[in-house]
Design an enzyme around this catalytic site. Structure first.
Site, PDB file in Angstrom:
ATOM      1  N   ASP A  56       0.866  -1.179   0.000  1.00 60.00           N
ATOM      2  CA  ASP A  56       0.000   0.000   0.000  1.00 60.00           C
ATOM      3  C   ASP A  56       0.900   1.225   0.000  1.00 60.00           C
ATOM      4  O   ASP A  56       1.976   1.212   0.613  1.00 60.00           O
ATOM      5  CB  ASP A  56      -0.898   0.008   1.238  1.00 60.00           C
ATOM      6  CG  ASP A  56      -1.956  -1.087   1.204  1.00 60.00           C
ATOM      7  OD1 ASP A  56      -2.465  -1.385   0.102  1.00 60.00           O
ATOM      8  OD2 ASP A  56      -2.278  -1.622   2.271  1.00 60.00           O
ATOM      9  N   ASP A 100      -6.981  -1.202  -4.792  1.00 69.19           N
ATOM     10  CA  ASP A 100      -8.095  -0.773  -3.946  1.00 69.19           C
ATOM     11  C   ASP A 100      -8.963   0.251  -4.668  1.00 69.19           C
ATOM     12  O   ASP A 100     -10.193   0.239  -4.550  1.00 69.19           O
ATOM     13  CB  ASP A 100      -7.577  -0.181  -2.631  1.00 69.19           C
ATOM     14  CG  ASP A 100      -6.753  -1.164  -1.821  1.00 69.19           C
ATOM     15  OD1 ASP A 100      -6.984  -2.385  -1.928  1.00 69.19           O
ATOM     16  OD2 ASP A 100      -5.853  -0.712  -1.077  1.00 69.19           O
TER      17      ASP A 100
END
Length: 170
Positions: free
Chosen positions: A127, A145
Site C-alpha cells: 500500500d 483498492d
C-alpha cells in the site's frame, strides 16, 4: 456483426479491462517497492497527498494479519481466488448484464487479482497512497483498492439507476 464476433469482442473487452487494472496496479507497486523506503513519507501536496510504503500482511485495515500461515492461505489466497474465478467466469458467460455492471465487475476482479498476486508472490500487499482532502481522509491504499472501489461504485450506480432492471438488461 455476427453473434460469435460480438461475443468474442465482449470477452476481449472484459479481459482487457481486467488486465489493464492488474497491470497498472502492479507497475505502480513495483515502482514503489524499488524507490520508496519502508514507511518513508513523500508529501506530494503537503499533507493532502502522501506517498509511502507499507507492506500489509492482512486484508483491508490489516484484518487477518495475525492469522496462522495456513489460515492466511485459506482466507487471503484460496477463497479470494475461487471468488474471483467464479465472478470472472460468470461475467464472461452471462451476457445479460448491463455495460456499467460488466465494467464495474471487471474493475473489481482486476483490483482483486492485483492484491491477490501480491499476497501470493510477496506474502503481503504493498500500500502506498494516502489522501486527506478535508472531508475525505483515507487510510493507506493502493491502485488495486481504487479499482475495487470504482468497480463497486459502478455496480451500485447500475443497481440504483436501473431499479426496475436491477443489474440486467430487459
Amino acid at each position: 456483426m455476427s453473434i460469435k464476433i460480438a461475443k468474442k469482442l465482449r470477452i476481449t473487452f472484459i479481459l482487457a479491462l481486467v488486465l489493464l487494472n492488474v497491470s497498472c496496479d502492479q507497475v505502480l507497486k513495483n515502482v514503489v517497492r524499488q524507490t520508496i523506503a519502508k514507511e518513508e513519507r513523500i508529501h506530494v501536496i503537503k499533507d493532502s497527498f502522501v506517498l509511502t510504503k507499507v507492506e500489509n500482511e492482512g486484508a483491508a485495515w490489516s484484518v487477518g494479519s495475525d492469522l496462522s500461515p495456513l489460515l492466511k492461505i485459506i482466507f487471503l489466497q484460496i477463497i479470494p481466488t475461487l471468488v474471483l474465478v467464479f465472478l470472472l467466469r460468470h461475467i464472461l458467460i452471462q451476457t445479460k448484464y448491463k455495460k456499467e455492471t460488466v465494467v464495474g465487475f471487471a474493475f473489481i476482479i482486476g483490483g482483486g487479482i492485483g492484491n491477490l498476486f501480491d499476497r501470493i508472490v510477496h506474502n503481503s500487499v504493498t500500500d502506498f497512497l494516502i489522501l486527506d482532502l478535508g472531508l475525505i481522509k483515507t487510510e493507506i491504499f493502493n491502485l488495486a483498492d481504487v479499482s475495487i472501489m470504482v468497480g463497486s461504485i459502478l455496480v451500485l450506480f447500475s443497481v440504483l439507476v436501473n431499479k426496475d432492471e436491477i443489474l440486467f438488461k430487459k
